[in-house]
Design a protein around this motif. Sequence first.
Motif, PDB file in Angstrom:
ATOM      1  N   UNK A 187     124.096  98.044  24.405  1.00 22.95           N
ATOM      2  CA  UNK A 187     125.094  99.113  24.546  1.00 22.95           C
ATOM      3  C   UNK A 187     125.891  98.930  25.832  1.00 22.95           C
ATOM      4  N   UNK A 188     125.194  98.642  26.926  1.00 21.10           N
ATOM      5  CA  UNK A 188     125.871  98.466  28.215  1.00 21.10           C
ATOM      6  C   UNK A 188     126.869  97.324  28.159  1.00 21.10           C
ATOM      7  N   UNK A 189     126.494  96.218  27.512  1.00 18.83           N
ATOM      8  CA  UNK A 189     127.387  95.068  27.427  1.00 18.83           C
ATOM      9  C   UNK A 189     128.622  95.373  26.592  1.00 18.83           C
ATOM     10  N   UNK A 190     128.424  96.082  25.478  1.00 11.98           N
ATOM     11  CA  UNK A 190     129.549  96.411  24.607  1.00 11.98           C
ATOM     12  C   UNK A 190     130.535  97.332  25.324  1.00 11.98           C
ATOM     13  N   UNK A 191     130.017  98.375  25.951  1.00  7.71           N
ATOM     14  CA  UNK A 191     130.912  99.316  26.646  1.00  7.71           C
ATOM     15  C   UNK A 191     131.600  98.648  27.835  1.00  7.71           C
ATOM     16  N   UNK A 192     130.909  97.738  28.499  1.00  7.82           N
ATOM     17  CA  UNK A 192     131.525  97.033  29.628  1.00  7.82           C
ATOM     18  C   UNK A 192     132.708  96.189  29.163  1.00  7.82           C
ATOM     19  N   UNK A 193     132.640  95.656  27.954  1.00  5.28           N
ATOM     20  CA  UNK A 193     133.726  94.820  27.438  1.00  5.28           C
ATOM     21  C   UNK A 193     135.017  95.619  27.245  1.00  5.28           C
ATOM     22  N   UNK A 194     134.898  96.940  27.075  1.00  4.45           N
ATOM     23  CA  UNK A 194     136.100  97.758  26.928  1.00  4.45           C
ATOM     24  C   UNK A 194     136.335  98.607  28.185  1.00  4.45           C
ATOM     25  N   UNK A 195     135.664  98.210  29.288  1.00  9.00           N
ATOM     26  CA  UNK A 195     135.924  98.848  30.575  1.00  9.00           C
ATOM     27  C   UNK A 195     135.325 100.220  30.756  1.00  9.00           C
ATOM     28  N   UNK A 196     134.205 100.506  30.068  1.00  8.81           N
ATOM     29  CA  UNK A 196     133.593 101.822  30.147  1.00  8.81           C
ATOM     30  C   UNK A 196     132.158 101.740  30.661  1.00  8.81           C
ATOM     31  N   UNK A 197     131.734 102.815  31.342  1.00  9.67           N
ATOM     32  CA  UNK A 197     130.336 102.974  31.736  1.00  9.67           C
ATOM     33  C   UNK A 197     129.640 103.714  30.610  1.00  9.67           C
ATOM     34  N   UNK A 198     128.736 103.037  29.917  1.00 10.49           N
ATOM     35  CA  UNK A 198     128.106 103.612  28.724  1.00 10.49           C
ATOM     36  C   UNK A 198     127.406 104.925  29.014  1.00 10.49           C
ATOM     37  N   UNK A 199     126.874 105.084  30.228  1.00  9.56           N
ATOM     38  CA  UNK A 199     126.103 106.285  30.558  1.00  9.56           C
ATOM     39  C   UNK A 199     126.936 107.559  30.513  1.00  9.56           C
ATOM     40  N   UNK A 200     128.237 107.437  30.552  1.00  6.58           N
ATOM     41  CA  UNK A 200     129.117 108.599  30.465  1.00  6.58           C
ATOM     42  C   UNK A 200     129.420 108.999  29.011  1.00  6.58           C
ATOM     43  N   UNK A 201     129.026 108.152  28.064  1.00  6.01           N
ATOM     44  CA  UNK A 201     129.483 108.358  26.691  1.00  6.01           C
ATOM     45  C   UNK A 201     128.389 108.309  25.641  1.00  6.01           C
ATOM     46  N   UNK A 202     127.152 108.103  26.053  1.00 11.82           N
ATOM     47  CA  UNK A 202     126.058 107.974  25.088  1.00 11.82           C
ATOM     48  C   UNK A 202     125.099 109.151  25.237  1.00 11.82           C
ATOM     49  N   UNK A 203     124.739 109.745  24.113  1.00  8.82           N
ATOM     50  CA  UNK A 203     123.822 110.883  24.070  1.00  8.82           C
ATOM     51  C   UNK A 203     122.561 110.464  23.336  1.00  8.82           C
TER      52      UNK A 203
END
Length: 318
Positions: free
Chosen positions: A266-282
């Motif tokens: 998840x972290x790698x995928x969100x990083x590829x689109x410039x996002x911090x996954x921890x702000x968007x995953x529940x």
Amino acid sequence: MSAFAIRLHAAAPTALVTGVCGQDGALLAAHLTAQGYRVVGTSRDAARCDRQRLEAVGVARAVAVESLDLADAAAVRDLIARVAPDEIYHLAGESSVAASYREPAAAFTSVALGTLNVLEALRVAGAPTRLFVAGSVAMFGDTGGVPLSEETPVRPADPYGLAKATAASLVAQYRGLHGLHACTGILANHESPLRGERFVTQKVVRAACRIAAGDGAPLVLGDLAVERDWGWAEEYVAAMHAMLRQDVPEDLVIATGTTVSLEAFVAAVFARVGLDWRRHVVHDQGLIRAGEPRVQAVDPRRAAARLGWRATVTAPEV
């Protein structure tokens, strides 16, 4: 040698691929077509089969798709007799663990009964057709993090794993009792852009793209600590083909040998689109399935020894 024999020898081999409209079916059809095969595929309803995957890999016009209900033993026998395939790749059947919990009887019927009907059709026909059946590492259940292999005791922990274990047992029985050239590919998770939306990798990728485009709805996931062996589907279909080219059929584990946590994925995928996954995953505790292995490590060394096959794409590249 007669002219007929010469034509027969020179004819392209025919492969029958059940479930040809799925991820693996389409990629395998493309692989076999490139190898000079005539490919016939099946779908439960050919008229309603979504051919987008076949189109995506450039073989939609080259592959004939036939309707086939694998629970109908007579229909299976008739189609195999009519197509007269040199090789059968049996990929059809329920492919989702979550769906197997919702409808366990349907999952068992589609996987186990479908496999039995194909095996029985080949036994009755007595033809030298070679058969590959798609198995799953889910048939081993929770190994406590110990890398599973062909020697690992079969202890499925969910309806999907049970169905796959039954199918694999049937393959081994028909191979031993009736001399069929049949084998099971015990497949770890394998992905591609053709993966269905209900699988977690595609769910994560689509959510990241959606959120990056401005949609504020979060991605809801279960246990992020689970570790899986995620490979590249194009390499796995090549392994399927290699397994059927062996003189002696053998069940083999197909995997990368590397595990990665869902959190890291998840972290790698969100990083590829410039996002911090921890702000968007529940996190949703209700999405965690009872008996689901926390770590599912896999040992593919026998496939490397027998086939010379090794995965070159692992989770970071996936």
